[in-house]
Design an enzyme around this catalytic site. Structure first.
Site, PDB file in Angstrom:
ATOM      1  N   GLU A  92     -10.693  41.410  34.327  1.00 48.85           N
ATOM      2  CA  GLU A  92      -9.569  42.192  33.826  1.00 48.85           C
ATOM      3  C   GLU A  92      -8.724  41.364  32.849  1.00 48.85           C
ATOM      4  O   GLU A  92      -8.561  40.154  33.014  1.00 48.85           O
ATOM      5  CB  GLU A  92      -8.694  42.669  34.993  1.00 48.85           C
ATOM      6  CG  GLU A  92      -9.417  43.693  35.857  1.00 48.85           C
ATOM      7  CD  GLU A  92      -8.559  44.287  36.958  1.00 48.85           C
ATOM      8  OE1 GLU A  92      -8.701  45.482  37.230  1.00 48.85           O
ATOM      9  OE2 GLU A  92      -7.737  43.565  37.554  1.00 48.85           O
ATOM     10  N   CYS A 105      -2.746  38.731  28.409  1.00 55.24           N
ATOM     11  CA  CYS A 105      -2.863  37.964  29.645  1.00 55.24           C
ATOM     12  C   CYS A 105      -4.357  37.859  29.949  1.00 55.24           C
ATOM     13  O   CYS A 105      -5.009  38.861  30.241  1.00 55.24           O
ATOM     14  CB  CYS A 105      -2.110  38.699  30.751  1.00 55.24           C
ATOM     15  SG  CYS A 105      -2.266  37.945  32.359  1.00 55.24           S
ATOM     16  N   CYS A 112     -11.028  33.568  42.205  1.00 54.26           N
ATOM     17  CA  CYS A 112     -10.148  32.399  42.237  1.00 54.26           C
ATOM     18  C   CYS A 112     -10.290  31.700  43.574  1.00 54.26           C
ATOM     19  O   CYS A 112     -10.468  32.346  44.596  1.00 54.26           O
ATOM     20  CB  CYS A 112      -8.694  32.848  42.035  1.00 54.26           C
ATOM     21  SG  CYS A 112      -7.540  31.473  41.886  1.00 54.26           S
ATOM     22  N   CYS A 116      -3.795  31.765  47.199  1.00 57.71           N
ATOM     23  CA  CYS A 116      -2.365  32.063  47.364  1.00 57.71           C
ATOM     24  C   CYS A 116      -2.224  33.400  48.101  1.00 57.71           C
ATOM     25  O   CYS A 116      -2.864  34.382  47.745  1.00 57.71           O
ATOM     26  CB  CYS A 116      -1.667  32.124  46.004  1.00 57.71           C
ATOM     27  SG  CYS A 116      -1.837  30.589  45.072  1.00 57.71           S
ATOM     28  N   CYS A 119      -1.310  36.954  46.336  1.00 58.98           N
ATOM     29  CA  CYS A 119      -1.997  37.313  45.099  1.00 58.98           C
ATOM     30  C   CYS A 119      -3.261  38.129  45.369  1.00 58.98           C
ATOM     31  O   CYS A 119      -4.039  37.804  46.267  1.00 58.98           O
ATOM     32  CB  CYS A 119      -2.346  36.033  44.341  1.00 58.98           C
ATOM     33  SG  CYS A 119      -3.170  36.330  42.776  1.00 58.98           S
ATOM     34  N   CYS A 333       1.837  41.003  37.474  1.00 60.71           N
ATOM     35  CA  CYS A 333       1.515  39.669  37.989  1.00 60.71           C
ATOM     36  C   CYS A 333       0.891  39.740  39.368  1.00 60.71           C
ATOM     37  O   CYS A 333       1.432  40.356  40.274  1.00 60.71           O
ATOM     38  CB  CYS A 333       2.774  38.813  38.110  1.00 60.71           C
ATOM     39  SG  CYS A 333       3.528  38.471  36.558  1.00 60.71           S
TER      40      CYS A 333
HETATM   41  N1  SAH Z   1      -3.696  30.624  38.894  1.00 56.77           N
HETATM   42  C1  SAH Z   1      -2.647  30.589  37.951  1.00 56.77           C
HETATM   43  C2  SAH Z   1      -2.570  31.795  37.025  1.00 56.77           C
HETATM   44  C3  SAH Z   1      -2.762  33.169  37.608  1.00 56.77           C
HETATM   45  S1  SAH Z   1      -1.455  33.960  38.441  1.00 56.77           S
HETATM   46  C4  SAH Z   1      -1.325  30.372  38.647  1.00 56.77           C
HETATM   47  O1  SAH Z   1      -1.293  30.341  39.861  1.00 56.77           O
HETATM   48  O2  SAH Z   1      -0.320  30.171  37.980  1.00 56.77           O
HETATM   49  C5  SAH Z   1      -0.200  34.337  37.297  1.00 56.77           C
HETATM   50  C6  SAH Z   1       1.179  34.353  37.934  1.00 56.77           C
HETATM   51  O3  SAH Z   1       1.389  35.484  38.797  1.00 56.77           O
HETATM   52  C7  SAH Z   1       1.428  33.132  38.797  1.00 56.77           C
HETATM   53  O4  SAH Z   1       2.713  32.648  38.586  1.00 56.77           O
HETATM   54  C8  SAH Z   1       1.288  33.714  40.192  1.00 56.77           C
HETATM   55  O5  SAH Z   1       1.858  32.902  41.154  1.00 56.77           O
HETATM   56  C9  SAH Z   1       1.941  35.045  40.033  1.00 56.77           C
HETATM   57  N2  SAH Z   1       1.649  35.995  41.095  1.00 56.77           N
HETATM   58  C10 SAH Z   1       0.559  36.069  41.879  1.00 56.77           C
HETATM   59  N3  SAH Z   1       0.653  37.090  42.744  1.00 56.77           N
HETATM   60  C11 SAH Z   1       1.841  37.674  42.500  1.00 56.77           C
HETATM   61  C12 SAH Z   1       2.507  38.807  43.072  1.00 56.77           C
HETATM   62  N4  SAH Z   1       1.967  39.506  44.052  1.00 56.77           N
HETATM   63  N5  SAH Z   1       3.723  39.134  42.563  1.00 56.77           N
HETATM   64  C13 SAH Z   1       4.260  38.431  41.536  1.00 56.77           C
HETATM   65  N6  SAH Z   1       3.680  37.378  40.970  1.00 56.77           N
HETATM   66  C14 SAH Z   1       2.478  36.992  41.446  1.00 56.77           C
END
Ligand code: SAH
Length: 343
Positions: A92, A105, A112, A116, A119, A333
């Site tokens: 995506e 983006c 991944c 986290c 996410c 995000c």
């Molecule tokens: N792996 C990288 C880039 C991908 S995530 C990273 O961790 O930075 C892009 C951004 O979205 C990151 O800041 C991540 O922490 C955030 N993110 C992930 N899940 C989210 C959610 N449910 N709500 C808001 N931001 C989120």
């Protein structure tokens, strides 16, 4: 298997051409056709001889992603699902419209490994990292489809860019090349969950791209719970690496902080955050956390988000609230997922 010609940077392509007995300037012509003209077929590279076009066609493929799905949000954000043409994988990519231009983006991996908790890219098996050509093709594919020029790139799609370091840096250099897409490094942001040694490496590349750190919590205890990477590289190590990045590149670091109700959104957290980053050349990006399937976190109230921001601002930390774009089409995000094709 034929090699994807988009996986070569200009220097490598010149080398390939020399090995094929061709002049290096031909490589430059091809590079421009690909990255500046967005030409998808060797036959249309009209300043090359018919023989050379045929030779290239026999030896290489031009990987042009196909659109499997395109969804448009009420706010104009567009989410693409691309078939990346390797027998069943899709990724995506999200196009957003800001006052200052069009931002893409991009994803850096299929799946991944970071895990986290908040996410949507977590919990789905990791497949592989994208090649540099595949990373950069996301931009070409969207530019072809919408007939636009993208001015900003954020590595905030699926994947951890610093877990695919070589290919991400190579892609950035292709984007950056005046003979390529010619997007200035200052218009490119790399977001990381905090792979500390690679932050040092990125600083030493002297690329001048923006570094975004997904911080989300000011304490190790809390952060380790939501981001497993924190158990490997704790906050102190992460902040040290950020300081090195700022010193070495002269660039400001951006801290991403997704606010979850009753989790990391009270003023005690804000206080600890201030203590942690005070004096650094940085900026805090507050993200109202987006709900994901089966996710246990819920968004902070608007009131709390504003209080949190104001508290930071009143204590000398520049903080802004990120606009929520594309949440109605799961394009915000943390909402991107690896999708399998069912062909
Ligand atoms: N792996 C990288 C880039 C991908 S995530 C990273 O961790 O930075 C892009 C951004 O979205 C990151 O800041 C991540 O922490 C955030 N993110 C992930 N899940 C989210 C959610 N449910 N709500 C808001 N931001 C989120």
């Amino acid at each position: 298997m034929k090699k994807n010609i988009k996986d070569f940077n200009l220097e490598e392509l010149k080398q390939e051409f020399i090995e094929l007995g061709e002049k290096p300037f031909r490589a430059e012509q091809v590079f421009k056709w690909l990255w500046q003209e967005n030409i998808t077929d060797f036959q249309n590279m009209t300043n090359l001889s018919k023989e050379l076009r045929q030779k290239l066609n026999d030896l290489y493929i031009i990987k042009n992603f196909e659109i499997l799905k395109k969804q448009k949000s009420k706010d104009g954000t567009i989410k693409y699902l691309f078939d990346i043409l390797d027998g069943g994988n899709a990724i995506e990519t999200v196009l957003m419209e800001y006052k200052y231009g069009k931002t893409l983006c991009v994803s850096s991996q299929i799946g991944c490994k970071m895990g986290c908790k908040f996410c949507a890219s977590t919990g789905i098996p990791f497949v592989r990292s994208l090649t540099s050509g595949e990373i950069a093709e996301q931009i070409l594919a969207v530019q072809r489809d919408e007939n636009i020029r993208i001015s900003n790139i954020v590595f905030m799609g699926i994947g951890e860019p610093l877990d695919n370091y070589e290919n991400v840096v190579k892609a950035i250099r292709i984007l950056n090349n005046p003979k390529g897409l010619a997007i200035g490094a200052r218009h490119i942001s790399v977001s990381t969950s905090g792979i500390v040694p690679k932050i040092y490496s990125l600083a030493d590349e002297q690329i001048q791209c923006t570094l975004s750190i997904s911080l989300h919590s000011p304490t190790d205890e809390q952060r380790s719970e939501i981001m497993p990477i924190n158990k490997v590289y704790n906050i102190e190590k992460l902040i040290q690496a950020c300081k090195y990045y700022i010193e070495t590149t002269g660039r400001r670091v951006s801290f991403e902080y997704a606010l979850a109700k009753d989790n990391n959104d009270n003023l005690e957290d804000a206080k600890k955050l201030i203590k942690l980053i005070k004096g650094m050349n940085c900026h805090v990006n507050l993200i109202p956390i987006n709900k994901i399937e089966n996710g246990k976190f819920t968004k902070s109230t608007n009131e709390n988000i504003i209080k949190f921001r104001d508290y930071l601002n009143n204590h000398g930390i520049v903080a802004t609230i990120r606009r929520e774009l594309g949440s109605d089409i799961d394009a915000a995000c943390g909402q991107l997922r690896r999708k399998n094709l069912k062909k």
